[in-house]
Design a protein around this motif. Structure first.
Motif, mmCIF file in Angstrom:
data_model
loop_
_atom_site.group_PDB
_atom_site.id
_atom_site.type_symbol
_atom_site.label_atom_id
_atom_site.label_comp_id
_atom_site.label_asym_id
_atom_site.label_seq_id
_atom_site.Cartn_x
_atom_site.Cartn_y
_atom_site.Cartn_z
ATOM 1 N N PHE A 249 24.822 12.052 -39.853
ATOM 2 C CA PHE A 249 24.988 12.691 -40.996
ATOM 3 C C PHE A 249 23.705 12.900 -41.731
ATOM 4 C CE2 PHE A 249 24.755 8.235 -41.374
ATOM 5 C CZ PHE A 249 24.130 7.816 -42.751
ATOM 6 N N PHE A 250 23.851 13.646 -42.852
ATOM 7 C CA PHE A 250 22.513 14.118 -43.536
ATOM 8 C C PHE A 250 22.782 14.077 -45.178
ATOM 9 C CE2 PHE A 250 24.332 18.177 -42.899
ATOM 10 C CZ PHE A 250 24.069 18.854 -44.087
ATOM 11 N N LYS A 251 21.651 13.736 -45.639
ATOM 12 C CA LYS A 251 21.895 13.820 -47.232
ATOM 13 C C LYS A 251 20.766 14.512 -47.759
ATOM 14 C CE LYS A 251 23.222 8.954 -47.307
ATOM 15 N NZ LYS A 251 23.082 7.584 -47.918
ATOM 16 N N ILE A 252 21.039 15.333 -48.835
ATOM 17 C CA ILE A 252 20.349 16.404 -49.393
ATOM 18 C C ILE A 252 19.748 15.668 -50.753
ATOM 19 C CG2 ILE A 252 20.016 18.693 -50.696
ATOM 20 C CD1 ILE A 252 22.495 19.414 -48.892
ATOM 21 N N GLY A 253 18.394 15.648 -50.875
ATOM 22 C CA GLY A 253 17.761 15.011 -51.965
ATOM 23 C C GLY A 253 17.034 16.068 -52.812
ATOM 24 N N ALA A 254 16.016 15.635 -53.664
ATOM 25 C CA ALA A 254 15.524 16.310 -54.661
ATOM 26 C C ALA A 254 14.116 17.272 -53.867
ATOM 27 C CB ALA A 254 14.932 15.754 -55.658
ATOM 28 N N HIS A 255 13.594 18.248 -54.544
ATOM 29 C CA HIS A 255 12.659 18.856 -53.629
ATOM 30 C C HIS A 255 13.047 19.280 -52.540
ATOM 31 C CE1 HIS A 255 10.710 17.403 -57.435
ATOM 32 N NE2 HIS A 255 10.895 16.122 -57.129
ATOM 33 N N GLU A 256 14.115 19.750 -52.170
ATOM 34 C CA GLU A 256 14.279 20.493 -50.911
ATOM 35 C C GLU A 256 14.232 19.555 -49.883
ATOM 36 O OE1 GLU A 256 11.556 23.866 -50.925
ATOM 37 O OE2 GLU A 256 12.705 24.769 -52.189
ATOM 38 N N LEU A 257 14.210 18.286 -49.908
ATOM 39 C CA LEU A 257 14.199 17.100 -48.856
ATOM 40 C C LEU A 257 15.502 17.083 -48.348
ATOM 41 C CD1 LEU A 257 11.562 14.409 -49.653
ATOM 42 C CD2 LEU A 257 11.603 15.993 -47.865
ATOM 43 N N VAL A 258 15.880 16.881 -47.042
ATOM 44 C CA VAL A 258 16.937 16.856 -46.233
ATOM 45 C C VAL A 258 16.812 15.640 -45.314
ATOM 46 C CG1 VAL A 258 18.736 17.695 -44.900
ATOM 47 C CG2 VAL A 258 17.786 19.174 -46.556
ATOM 48 N N CYS A 259 17.526 14.563 -45.550
ATOM 49 C CA CYS A 259 17.218 13.451 -44.337
ATOM 50 C C CYS A 259 18.292 13.088 -43.623
ATOM 51 C CB CYS A 259 17.287 12.081 -45.582
ATOM 52 S SG CYS A 259 16.793 10.622 -44.566
ATOM 53 N N PHE A 260 18.093 13.512 -42.353
ATOM 54 C CA PHE A 260 19.167 13.373 -41.091
ATOM 55 C C PHE A 260 18.893 11.806 -40.679
ATOM 56 C CE2 PHE A 260 17.616 17.782 -41.485
ATOM 57 C CZ PHE A 260 18.768 18.471 -41.408
ATOM 58 N N HIS A 261 20.134 11.519 -40.469
ATOM 59 C CA HIS A 261 20.474 9.982 -39.866
ATOM 60 C C HIS A 261 21.058 10.122 -38.595
ATOM 61 C CE1 HIS A 261 19.600 7.869 -43.864
ATOM 62 N NE2 HIS A 261 19.970 9.059 -44.212
ATOM 63 N N GLY A 262 20.342 9.689 -37.666
ATOM 64 C CA GLY A 262 21.043 9.768 -36.213
ATOM 65 C C GLY A 262 20.991 8.485 -35.642
ATOM 66 N N ARG A 263 21.301 8.482 -34.239
ATOM 67 C CA ARG A 263 21.728 7.109 -33.539
ATOM 68 C C ARG A 263 20.508 6.109 -33.750
ATOM 69 N NH1 ARG A 263 21.130 8.934 -27.316
ATOM 70 N NH2 ARG A 263 18.846 8.751 -27.257
ATOM 71 N N ASN A 264 19.301 6.633 -33.814
ATOM 72 C CA ASN A 264 18.134 5.557 -33.946
ATOM 73 C C ASN A 264 16.818 6.203 -34.777
ATOM 74 O OD1 ASN A 264 16.994 7.431 -31.988
ATOM 75 N ND2 ASN A 264 16.333 5.952 -30.755
ATOM 76 N N TYR A 265 17.299 7.081 -35.760
ATOM 77 C CA TYR A 265 16.218 7.679 -36.603
ATOM 78 C C TYR A 265 16.944 8.096 -37.840
ATOM 79 C CZ TYR A 265 18.557 12.107 -35.322
ATOM 80 O OH TYR A 265 19.159 12.961 -34.932
ATOM 81 N N SER A 266 15.943 8.048 -38.621
ATOM 82 C CA SER A 266 16.267 8.783 -39.927
ATOM 83 C C SER A 266 14.918 9.728 -40.343
ATOM 84 C CB SER A 266 16.117 7.678 -41.104
ATOM 85 O OG SER A 266 17.369 6.998 -40.997
ATOM 86 N N ILE A 267 15.138 10.971 -40.366
ATOM 87 C CA ILE A 267 13.945 12.006 -40.643
ATOM 88 C C ILE A 267 14.123 12.639 -41.851
ATOM 89 C CG2 ILE A 267 13.056 13.727 -39.512
ATOM 90 C CD1 ILE A 267 13.751 12.975 -36.748
ATOM 91 N N LYS A 268 13.159 12.793 -42.719
ATOM 92 C CA LYS A 268 13.262 13.760 -43.794
ATOM 93 C C LYS A 268 12.268 15.088 -43.623
ATOM 94 C CE LYS A 268 13.379 10.124 -47.109
ATOM 95 N NZ LYS A 268 12.530 9.497 -48.497
ATOM 96 N N GLN A 269 13.003 16.104 -43.771
ATOM 97 C CA GLN A 269 12.350 17.221 -43.750
ATOM 98 C C GLN A 269 12.576 18.220 -44.866
ATOM 99 O OE1 GLN A 269 13.537 19.334 -40.011
ATOM 100 N NE2 GLN A 269 11.735 18.421 -38.933
ATOM 101 N N ARG A 270 11.687 19.119 -45.315
ATOM 102 C CA ARG A 270 11.711 20.156 -46.308
ATOM 103 C C ARG A 270 12.520 21.334 -45.474
ATOM 104 N NH1 ARG A 270 9.888 18.119 -50.563
ATOM 105 N NH2 ARG A 270 7.831 17.112 -50.469
#
Length: 119
Positions: free
Chosen positions: A21-42
């Protein structure tokens, strides 16, 4: 002598379809949650728009989208993403969205879901 820093490059080759799943945050940040990671990308507005319009993802709240192809089970109000190596990752889903998610699940997952509800 001139010191030049290393080139900036992504350490992770992120494929959004690998994320649970992923969550969309402020300032064009998208946080992806996977099996063993959480990665934020613009992401640009265009990239974000393309991502949320993808039929693989379903919106469960204002800023959170689940990957329908990664759902392994639904119990009560919890969607589970199962991985044999890393265990289970879960996310709570509002009850009003559960029926729609069940209808949208790929056919192979839908059959397993119906069996789980009978038991």
């Amino acid at each position: 002598m001139m010191n030049v820093g290393p080139e900036k490059k992504d350490v992770y080759d992120l494929n959004p379809h690998d994320a649970y799943f992923f969550k969309i945050g402020a300032h064009e940040l998208v946080c992806f949650h996977g099996r063993n990671y959480s990665i934020k990308q613009r992401f640009s507005a265009e990239q974000t728009s393309k991502l949320i319009s993808d039929s693989s993802f379903y919106r469960i709240s204002t800023n959170c989208y689940v990957n329908l192809f990664k759902i392994s089970e639904i119990r009560n109000n919890v969607v589970m993403f199962r991985d044999e190596i890393h265990g289970i990752k879960t996310i709570n889903v509002p009850r009003r969205n559960l029926e729609q998610i069940k209808r949208l699940l790929p056919a192979s997952r839908r059959g397993a879901e119906e069996v789980n509800q009978v038991v």
